[in-house]
Design a protein around this motif. Structure first.
Motif, mmCIF file in Angstrom:
data_model
loop_
_atom_site.group_PDB
_atom_site.id
_atom_site.type_symbol
_atom_site.label_atom_id
_atom_site.label_comp_id
_atom_site.label_asym_id
_atom_site.label_seq_id
_atom_site.Cartn_x
_atom_site.Cartn_y
_atom_site.Cartn_z
ATOM 1 N N SER A 171 -35.316 -57.263 42.280
ATOM 2 C CA SER A 171 -35.315 -57.417 40.827
ATOM 3 C C SER A 171 -34.245 -58.410 40.381
ATOM 4 C CB SER A 171 -35.093 -56.055 40.167
ATOM 5 O OG SER A 171 -35.033 -56.178 38.767
ATOM 6 N N ARG A 172 -33.077 -58.329 41.013
ATOM 7 C CA ARG A 172 -32.018 -59.284 40.666
ATOM 8 C C ARG A 172 -32.440 -60.709 41.002
ATOM 9 N NH1 ARG A 172 -26.638 -56.107 42.918
ATOM 10 N NH2 ARG A 172 -26.402 -54.654 41.147
ATOM 11 N N GLU A 173 -33.096 -60.840 42.148
ATOM 12 C CA GLU A 173 -33.570 -62.168 42.509
ATOM 13 C C GLU A 173 -34.590 -62.678 41.495
ATOM 14 O OE1 GLU A 173 -35.055 -61.855 46.433
ATOM 15 O OE2 GLU A 173 -33.089 -61.565 47.370
ATOM 16 N N ARG A 174 -35.468 -61.769 41.060
ATOM 17 C CA ARG A 174 -36.450 -62.188 40.056
ATOM 18 C C ARG A 174 -35.768 -62.551 38.747
ATOM 19 N NH1 ARG A 174 -39.408 -57.828 42.303
ATOM 20 N NH2 ARG A 174 -38.738 -56.465 40.590
ATOM 21 N N LEU A 175 -34.707 -61.772 38.382
ATOM 22 C CA LEU A 175 -33.983 -62.085 37.144
ATOM 23 C C LEU A 175 -33.294 -63.440 37.240
ATOM 24 C CD1 LEU A 175 -32.387 -58.628 36.277
ATOM 25 C CD2 LEU A 175 -34.274 -59.760 35.106
ATOM 26 N N VAL A 176 -32.652 -63.670 38.398
ATOM 27 C CA VAL A 176 -31.974 -64.956 38.566
ATOM 28 C C VAL A 176 -32.987 -66.094 38.527
ATOM 29 C CG1 VAL A 176 -30.644 -66.367 40.164
ATOM 30 C CG2 VAL A 176 -30.013 -63.975 39.799
ATOM 31 N N LEU A 177 -34.091 -65.912 39.256
ATOM 32 C CA LEU A 177 -35.123 -66.949 39.253
ATOM 33 C C LEU A 177 -35.702 -67.146 37.863
ATOM 34 C CD1 LEU A 177 -36.999 -66.090 42.573
ATOM 35 C CD2 LEU A 177 -35.393 -67.969 42.170
ATOM 36 N N GLU B 20 -33.132 -68.995 35.759
ATOM 37 C CA GLU B 20 -33.087 -70.416 36.091
ATOM 38 C C GLU B 20 -34.362 -71.133 35.637
ATOM 39 O OE1 GLU B 20 -30.476 -71.982 37.128
ATOM 40 O OE2 GLU B 20 -29.384 -70.075 37.085
ATOM 41 N N ASP B 21 -35.506 -70.428 35.725
ATOM 42 C CA ASP B 21 -36.741 -71.033 35.222
ATOM 43 C C ASP B 21 -36.650 -71.274 33.717
ATOM 44 O OD1 ASP B 21 -37.879 -71.110 37.698
ATOM 45 O OD2 ASP B 21 -38.994 -69.217 37.470
ATOM 46 N N ASP B 22 -36.078 -70.271 33.005
ATOM 47 C CA ASP B 22 -35.917 -70.461 31.556
ATOM 48 C C ASP B 22 -34.968 -71.621 31.264
ATOM 49 O OD1 ASP B 22 -37.629 -68.413 30.962
ATOM 50 O OD2 ASP B 22 -36.053 -66.897 30.744
ATOM 51 N N GLY C 84 -48.410 -58.383 34.273
ATOM 52 C CA GLY C 84 -48.118 -57.732 33.000
ATOM 53 C C GLY C 84 -47.456 -56.383 33.176
ATOM 54 N N LEU C 85 -48.028 -55.533 34.041
ATOM 55 C CA LEU C 85 -47.450 -54.210 34.259
ATOM 56 C C LEU C 85 -46.083 -54.299 34.926
ATOM 57 C CD1 LEU C 85 -50.569 -52.163 35.427
ATOM 58 C CD2 LEU C 85 -49.530 -52.242 33.172
ATOM 59 N N LEU C 86 -45.920 -55.220 35.844
ATOM 60 C CA LEU C 86 -44.616 -55.384 36.485
ATOM 61 C C LEU C 86 -43.560 -55.847 35.491
ATOM 62 C CD1 LEU C 86 -45.620 -57.018 39.904
ATOM 63 C CD2 LEU C 86 -44.938 -54.660 39.466
ATOM 64 N N SER C 87 -43.954 -56.715 34.543
ATOM 65 C CA SER C 87 -42.985 -57.185 33.550
ATOM 66 C C SER C 87 -42.533 -56.046 32.646
ATOM 67 C CB SER C 87 -43.595 -58.324 32.723
ATOM 68 O OG SER C 87 -44.647 -57.840 31.906
ATOM 69 N N LEU C 88 -43.453 -55.109 32.324
ATOM 70 C CA LEU C 88 -43.058 -53.949 31.521
ATOM 71 C C LEU C 88 -41.976 -53.151 32.241
ATOM 72 C CD1 LEU C 88 -46.547 -52.619 30.330
ATOM 73 C CD2 LEU C 88 -44.971 -54.089 29.089
ATOM 74 N N ARG C 89 -42.198 -52.918 33.493
ATOM 75 C CA ARG C 89 -41.234 -52.145 34.260
ATOM 76 C C ARG C 89 -39.907 -52.872 34.395
ATOM 77 N NH1 ARG C 89 -42.341 -49.897 40.359
ATOM 78 N NH2 ARG C 89 -40.346 -48.843 40.650
ATOM 79 N N GLU C 90 -39.952 -54.159 34.661
ATOM 80 C CA GLU C 90 -38.721 -54.923 34.848
ATOM 81 C C GLU C 90 -37.900 -54.963 33.567
ATOM 82 O OE1 GLU C 90 -39.958 -58.685 36.278
ATOM 83 O OE2 GLU C 90 -40.381 -57.980 38.320
ATOM 84 N N ARG C 91 -38.575 -55.098 32.411
ATOM 85 C CA ARG C 91 -37.822 -55.139 31.142
ATOM 86 C C ARG C 91 -37.092 -53.824 30.913
ATOM 87 N NH1 ARG C 91 -38.816 -59.554 28.146
ATOM 88 N NH2 ARG C 91 -40.701 -60.779 28.609
ATOM 89 N N ALA C 92 -37.731 -52.694 31.274
ATOM 90 C CA ALA C 92 -37.059 -51.404 31.105
ATOM 91 C C ALA C 92 -35.920 -51.245 32.100
ATOM 92 C CB ALA C 92 -38.069 -50.267 31.260
ATOM 93 N N GLU C 93 -36.145 -51.650 33.352
ATOM 94 C CA GLU C 93 -35.125 -51.471 34.376
ATOM 95 C C GLU C 93 -33.928 -52.393 34.174
ATOM 96 O OE1 GLU C 93 -37.111 -51.956 38.066
ATOM 97 O OE2 GLU C 93 -38.104 -49.992 38.004
ATOM 98 N N GLU C 94 -34.132 -53.515 33.479
ATOM 99 C CA GLU C 94 -32.991 -54.385 33.176
ATOM 100 C C GLU C 94 -31.939 -53.657 32.363
ATOM 101 O OE1 GLU C 94 -34.578 -57.732 31.200
ATOM 102 O OE2 GLU C 94 -35.450 -58.661 32.982
ATOM 103 N N LEU C 95 -32.371 -52.687 31.570
ATOM 104 C CA LEU C 95 -31.444 -51.915 30.737
ATOM 105 C C LEU C 95 -31.061 -50.589 31.377
ATOM 106 C CD1 LEU C 95 -33.164 -52.484 27.273
ATOM 107 C CD2 LEU C 95 -31.279 -53.760 28.273
#
Length: 707
Positions: A475-481, A484-486, A644-655
């Motif tokens: 997840s951290r790698e996805r956040l960093v990527l 950086e993409d943003d 889409g479903l993975l993004s929902l989970r990632e947004r919650a887990e970021e917090l």
């Protein structure tokens, strides 16, 4: 059948159930009276021992039969037990009468001797009948039924031949003055003797085949039937051990009778408990303990005899008997005492593993898991630890990954039949253990099950932590990527879009300034073009800002922004929005909630085919709960979780929160996200799914979608 008739039938059955006990009590009393009346000389002359030990097992058999018949009126096993109890009790009383009648020439001595010496063999047929009927009261069905009937008939071969054979064939040394030849075969003695030997083979062979048919019944039986059969297994093991003990120690006379009594009493009690109260005790632990104790006892007795023989051989010539005994006792206490304890533990570990060393098994597994880094290595370690601890030949471990996948590891060769045990962590099923069903080592007592739970819990914590750590790293790698993409996208938009536009505006304004005196019309045209380009640049800036944080959140607030999103899809689906405590939230929580609702609504429009959606925002002092529930078609069990479903989970887990997507039995799909903040966010634990129903669990584990 009327109520009155049924009541009378039950009353008659209850009265009939007490008949074996009444007969057994009367016979036991008669046996005691005869033992007190007969002298030792009379018993020696008739070659008969005390009658009381012979009649006592009959009372236990009768009590078991009565208990069974009272709770299961008309049960075939109970009736057979009752018949065996009556024959056994009468046999005991008549054996006491033989001593009295033989000494005094009393009437009825010949029939009594006939019953004891000839008819008593029918008890073997009763044993075969119990083995064939236990525990259902019916013979095996199908192709085994004919064999069962044949075995039952064969069991009567010896009793029938004993009844018909002449005295010269039955008794090697006929008893003077006593005749038991009430019915004789009209054949020569050699033929009668051969037929009698055939009867012995058939009856004893029927016992062996009946035991083999129990194996067939066990394999075909249900869980309760198997537990009942294990009670009979334990009784059989006890009988075999008692017979071996008598043969090994060369016991005779009274001790042989005592061992036989213990065997019969054990069998009677086990049959009754197995039929009526199979869950009364931990029969698996009893079987394992009995087998282990028997092996340890055999080894201990052997070494005891060896130590005694060696001590006597070495010191017997130099010391008197008292000194030899003292030296042997000292050696036994000082040297052999600790050795025997160590040996008992060693044999137990060889037979049943480290089941008794609960702390050692758990700590050893913990130490192994600490030195192993990946889940792919931890799973084989867990399988090996369970196999070593319980000495089972096969263990398979399966663990569910957070994305719905499955990791597994095996130890040993898979058997034909297995049992499955779920692995749970914080009320969430995270996998399962697969163990063999057959074999006494696979019998798990309640203590063994507790140890297995401890092992699995220890491993589940480590494996779950490793999975979460792996997932967190990913997840951290996805956040960093993603970050950086943003940044790359914003840089590209600014460099390729806004930068050239503003540069062009600057050039146009400069040109307009140069032309304002010489060509005012041209200057106004250039200013107008610059104004248009600035407007386009402002639109680009607004788009960039919206991607970073939706302006509606600042302009309207979270509730109004969500309602605005709902208005945009009302042409496709009816949306109802409720909000409570959704004000004054941290900016990150507002963005996550807004994005989750937007993505969930987009999924409903694209995939659900729903007619109504409920959106609810519930805030409190610890966090915000976002729920989006539709009445659509739900998610199929063969659909993979998409972006889409993975993004929902990632947004919650970021917090530090969690997000679950479930398909209730009532239909539709429910997205529920918990977004903690403040103290709750600081204390947040790694996301775990709460318990769900079995059906929703299966559906959430195998979510497959392009959402």
């Amino acid at each position: 059948m009327s109520t009155t008739t049924a009541g009378r039938a039950r009353s008659r059955a209850a009265v009939a159930a007490y008949v074996p006990v009444l007969v057994a009590v009367v016979c036991l009393v008669v046996s005691v009276w005869l033992d007190l009346t007969n002298t030792d000389a009379e018993r020696t002359a008739a070659d008969i021992g005390f009658a009381f030990p012979v009649a006592l097992p009959g009372l236990v058999l009768a009590a078991s039969a009565t208990w069974v018949l009272l709770e299961r009126p008309g049960d075939a096993v109970g009736r057979v037990l009752g018949a065996v109890a009556v024959v056994w009790s009468v046999d005991g009383a008549l054996s006491g009468w033989l001593a009295h009648g033989y000494a005094h020439g009393s009437a009825g001595t010949d029939p009594a001797f006939w019953f004891v010496a000839r008819f008593g063999a029918v008890l073997l047929s009763g044993l075969v009948a119990v083995l064939l009927l236990y525990p259902t009261g019916r013979l095996l069905a199908g192709r085994w039924r004919a064999m069962s009937v044949g075995v039952l008939l064969a069991s009567f071969a010896l009793p029938v031949m004993l009844v018909l054979a002449p005295d010269d064939v039955v008794f090697t040394t006929p008893v003077p003055g006593v005749s038991t030849e009430l019915v004789g075969l009209p054949v020569p003695d050699p033929v009668a003797e051969a037929v009698l030997r055939v009867g012995q083979v058939l009856t004893l062979g029927s016992i062996v085949v009946a035991v083999a048919l129990l194996r067939v019944r066990y394999r075909r039986g249900s869980g309760r039937e198997r537990t009942q059969l294990r009670w009979l297994l334990w009784a059989g093991i006890m009988c075999v051990l008692l017979v071996l003990a008598g043969a090994t120690l060369s016991v005779s006379g009274g001790l042989t009778t005592v061992l036989l009594d213990v065997a019969v009493i054990t069998l009677a009690a086990s049959v009754a408990v197995g039929l009526l109260r199979p869950g009364l005790g931990d029969v698996d632990a009893l079987v394992a303990w009995t087998l282990t104790t028997a092996v340890v006892a055999a080894i201990v007795v052997g070494i005891d005899l060896a130590v005694l023989a060696a001590g006597t051989a070495l010191l017997g010539d130099r010391l008197d008997q008292r000194d030899v005994t003292l030296v042997v006792l000292v050696l036994a206490v000082v040297v052999y005492g600790p050795l025997r304890g160590w040996l008992g533990g060693l044999v137990h570990r060889l037979l049943l593993g480290r089941r008794n060393d609960r702390y050692g098994a758990v700590s050893a597994l913990a130490a192994r898991l600490e030195t192993i880094g990946t889940v792919d290595e931890q799973l084989p370690a867990l399988a090996s630890a369970v196999a070593d601890t319980f000495k089972v030949r096969h263990v398979r471990v399966e663990v569910l990954t957070p994305d719905g996948g499955l990791l597994s590891a095996s130890h040993g060769t898979p058997p034909a039949e297995v049992q499955e045990i779920d692995i749970a962590y914080q009320d969430e099923r995270v996998g399962r253990l697969v163990l063999p069903v057959q074999g006494y080592r696979s019998m798990l007592s309640r203590r063994d099950q507790g140890l297995l739970v401890d092992l699995v819990r220890q491993a589940a914590v480590a494996i779950r932590a490793r999975l979460l750590a792996t997932e967190l790293q990913a997840s951290r790698e996805r956040l960093v990527l993603g970050r950086e993409d943003d940044r790359r996208r914003i840089r590209r938009d600014l460099h390729d879009g806004l930068g050239p536009v503003l540069g062009g505006v600057a050039l146009r304004l400069q040109a307009a300034g140069n032309a304002i005196d010489t060509d005012p019309a041209r200057a106004r045209e250039l200013v107008a073009l610059a104004r248009t380009e600035v407007s386009d640049a402002l639109d680009d800036v607004r788009r960039l800002v919206h991607d970073l944080r939706p302006p509606a959140l600042d302009d309207l607030g979270l509730e109004a922004a969500v309602r605005q999103q709902a208005d945009r899809v009302r042409s496709e689906v009816d949306v109802h929005v409720e909000a409570e405590g959704a004000t004054g939230l941290p900016a990150a929580v507002e963005v996550a909630a807004y994005r989750i609702v937007s993505e969930a609504l987009a999924n409903v429009v694209r995939h659900a085919g729903a007619s109504h959606v409920d959106v609810r925002l519930e805030g409190d002092a610890g966090g915000l709960t976002v729920t989006v529930a539709d009445d659509g078609r739900g998610i199929g069990p063969d659909v993979t979780a998409g972006v889409g479903l993975l993004s929902l989970r990632e947004r919650a887990e970021e917090l530090g929160g969690r997000c679950e997507v479930v398909c209730p039995d009532s239909g539709g799909t429910t997205v529920r996200a918990v977004l903690p903040y403040g103290a709750a966010a600081g204390d947040a634990v790694p996301p775990t799914d709460p318990p769900t129903t079995a059906s929703s669990l299966r559906r959430t584990e195998t979510v497959r979608s392009t959402r």
